[in-house]
Design a protein around this motif. Structure first.
Motif, PDB file in Angstrom:
ATOM      1  N   GLU A 267     -31.981 -17.603  53.466  1.00  0.00           N
ATOM      2  CA  GLU A 267     -30.975 -17.939  52.451  1.00  0.00           C
ATOM      3  C   GLU A 267     -31.214 -19.304  51.820  1.00  0.00           C
ATOM      4  O   GLU A 267     -30.929 -19.498  50.640  1.00  0.00           O
ATOM      5  CB  GLU A 267     -29.578 -17.910  53.085  1.00  0.00           C
ATOM      6  CG  GLU A 267     -29.134 -16.533  53.514  1.00  0.00           C
ATOM      7  CD  GLU A 267     -28.023 -16.539  54.543  1.00  0.00           C
ATOM      8  OE1 GLU A 267     -27.667 -15.431  55.005  1.00  0.00           O
ATOM      9  OE2 GLU A 267     -27.514 -17.622  54.898  1.00  0.00           O
ATOM     10  N   SER A 268     -31.723 -20.241  52.592  1.00  0.00           N
ATOM     11  CA  SER A 268     -31.794 -21.612  52.081  1.00  0.00           C
ATOM     12  C   SER A 268     -33.171 -22.040  51.584  1.00  0.00           C
ATOM     13  O   SER A 268     -33.265 -22.851  50.651  1.00  0.00           O
ATOM     14  CB  SER A 268     -31.313 -22.591  53.152  1.00  0.00           C
ATOM     15  OG  SER A 268     -32.118 -22.496  54.300  1.00  0.00           O
ATOM     16  N   ILE A 269     -34.220 -21.527  52.160  1.00  0.00           N
ATOM     17  CA  ILE A 269     -35.572 -21.974  51.799  1.00  0.00           C
ATOM     18  C   ILE A 269     -35.955 -21.643  50.351  1.00  0.00           C
ATOM     19  O   ILE A 269     -36.460 -22.521  49.639  1.00  0.00           O
ATOM     20  CB  ILE A 269     -36.618 -21.439  52.803  1.00  0.00           C
ATOM     21  CG1 ILE A 269     -36.446 -22.156  54.143  1.00  0.00           C
ATOM     22  CG2 ILE A 269     -38.031 -21.600  52.263  1.00  0.00           C
ATOM     23  CD1 ILE A 269     -37.302 -21.573  55.271  1.00  0.00           C
ATOM     24  N   PRO A 270     -35.716 -20.422  49.859  1.00  0.00           N
ATOM     25  CA  PRO A 270     -36.179 -20.117  48.492  1.00  0.00           C
ATOM     26  C   PRO A 270     -35.589 -21.021  47.410  1.00  0.00           C
ATOM     27  O   PRO A 270     -36.313 -21.468  46.522  1.00  0.00           O
ATOM     28  CB  PRO A 270     -35.744 -18.654  48.288  1.00  0.00           C
ATOM     29  CG  PRO A 270     -35.680 -18.094  49.669  1.00  0.00           C
ATOM     30  CD  PRO A 270     -35.181 -19.228  50.529  1.00  0.00           C
ATOM     31  N   VAL A 271     -34.293 -21.308  47.486  1.00  0.00           N
ATOM     32  CA  VAL A 271     -33.674 -22.149  46.459  1.00  0.00           C
ATOM     33  C   VAL A 271     -34.248 -23.560  46.509  1.00  0.00           C
ATOM     34  O   VAL A 271     -34.569 -24.150  45.471  1.00  0.00           O
ATOM     35  CB  VAL A 271     -32.137 -22.167  46.618  1.00  0.00           C
ATOM     36  CG1 VAL A 271     -31.503 -23.188  45.690  1.00  0.00           C
ATOM     37  CG2 VAL A 271     -31.562 -20.786  46.367  1.00  0.00           C
ATOM     38  N   ALA A 272     -34.397 -24.098  47.705  1.00  0.00           N
ATOM     39  CA  ALA A 272     -34.941 -25.451  47.838  1.00  0.00           C
ATOM     40  C   ALA A 272     -36.370 -25.520  47.299  1.00  0.00           C
ATOM     41  O   ALA A 272     -36.725 -26.466  46.590  1.00  0.00           O
ATOM     42  CB  ALA A 272     -34.892 -25.896  49.301  1.00  0.00           C
ATOM     43  N   LEU A 273     -37.185 -24.508  47.609  1.00  0.00           N
ATOM     44  CA  LEU A 273     -38.559 -24.505  47.105  1.00  0.00           C
ATOM     45  C   LEU A 273     -38.615 -24.331  45.594  1.00  0.00           C
ATOM     46  O   LEU A 273     -39.460 -24.944  44.925  1.00  0.00           O
ATOM     47  CB  LEU A 273     -39.386 -23.413  47.791  1.00  0.00           C
ATOM     48  CG  LEU A 273     -39.780 -23.692  49.237  1.00  0.00           C
ATOM     49  CD1 LEU A 273     -40.472 -22.479  49.839  1.00  0.00           C
ATOM     50  CD2 LEU A 273     -40.667 -24.920  49.331  1.00  0.00           C
ATOM     51  N   LEU A 274     -37.740 -23.522  45.038  1.00  0.00           N
ATOM     52  CA  LEU A 274     -37.694 -23.368  43.585  1.00  0.00           C
ATOM     53  C   LEU A 274     -37.357 -24.700  42.923  1.00  0.00           C
ATOM     54  O   LEU A 274     -38.019 -25.124  41.969  1.00  0.00           O
ATOM     55  CB  LEU A 274     -36.665 -22.308  43.198  1.00  0.00           C
ATOM     56  CG  LEU A 274     -36.413 -22.152  41.701  1.00  0.00           C
ATOM     57  CD1 LEU A 274     -37.677 -21.702  40.976  1.00  0.00           C
ATOM     58  CD2 LEU A 274     -35.273 -21.178  41.453  1.00  0.00           C
ATOM     59  N   LEU A 275     -36.343 -25.378  43.446  1.00  0.00           N
ATOM     60  CA  LEU A 275     -35.969 -26.684  42.895  1.00  0.00           C
ATOM     61  C   LEU A 275     -37.104 -27.696  43.051  1.00  0.00           C
ATOM     62  O   LEU A 275     -37.355 -28.506  42.158  1.00  0.00           O
ATOM     63  CB  LEU A 275     -34.696 -27.199  43.574  1.00  0.00           C
ATOM     64  CG  LEU A 275     -33.414 -26.436  43.225  1.00  0.00           C
ATOM     65  CD1 LEU A 275     -32.289 -26.838  44.169  1.00  0.00           C
ATOM     66  CD2 LEU A 275     -33.030 -26.666  41.782  1.00  0.00           C
ATOM     67  N   MET A 276     -37.789 -27.624  44.181  1.00  0.00           N
ATOM     68  CA  MET A 276     -38.912 -28.534  44.428  1.00  0.00           C
ATOM     69  C   MET A 276     -40.044 -28.272  43.427  1.00  0.00           C
ATOM     70  O   MET A 276     -40.611 -29.212  42.852  1.00  0.00           O
ATOM     71  CB  MET A 276     -39.398 -28.347  45.863  1.00  0.00           C
ATOM     72  CG  MET A 276     -40.340 -29.390  46.348  1.00  0.00           C
ATOM     73  SD  MET A 276     -40.599 -29.122  48.127  1.00  0.00           S
ATOM     74  CE  MET A 276     -41.991 -30.192  48.363  1.00  0.00           C
TER      75      MET A 276
END
Length: 128
Positions: free
Chosen positions: A55-64
């Motif tokens: 749930e949390s990794i994809p959004v953080a990587l997209l923002l990164m």
């Protein structure tokens, strides 16, 4: 528009997701549980370890990645990546030990949120 820095952390976190997936499958086979947690507390935690990361990794990587494409500083991207990797490991370790508010789980969740928030703010600032 290179995303070499994000790619490195995406690779590490991708490996982490695979490890968590294998962990779920191994526990399902060991406990004979085909779907859900089957009422087993350890299985419930293993499933949530994988779910929380998914749930949390994809959004953080997209923002990164967007931050990197927008010219984000390398040291900021590396800091975000290191904190994110450490946070996800801490969260899973804390959840492995207890369903309750274990200090590692709480720290991992908070650091993930703060990293995601910081990356979101950097992207907003870069867009203005």
């Amino acid at each position: 528009m290179s995303v070499q820095i994000t790619s490195a952390y995406a690779g590490l976190l991708g490996l982490w997701l695979v490890a968590l997936s294998v962990n779920v499958a191994a526990h399902r086979a060991k406990l004979g549980i085909g779907l859900g947690a089957g009422g087993d507390p350890r299985m419930r935690r293993v499933v949530r370890m994988h779910g929380n990361a998914s749930e949390s990794i994809p959004v953080a990587l997209l923002l990164m990645a967007l931050c990197e494409i927008g010219g984000g500083r390398a040291w900021i991207l590396h800091a975000a990546g290191v904190v994110l990797v450490a946070a996800r490991a801490a969260n899973a370790c804390g959840l492995w030990k207890s369903e309750g508010p274990h200090p590692l789980r709480v720290a991992g969740a908070h650091l993930t949120w703060l990293t995601t928030l910081a990356l979101a703010c950097l992207n907003i600032a870069g867009a203005l």
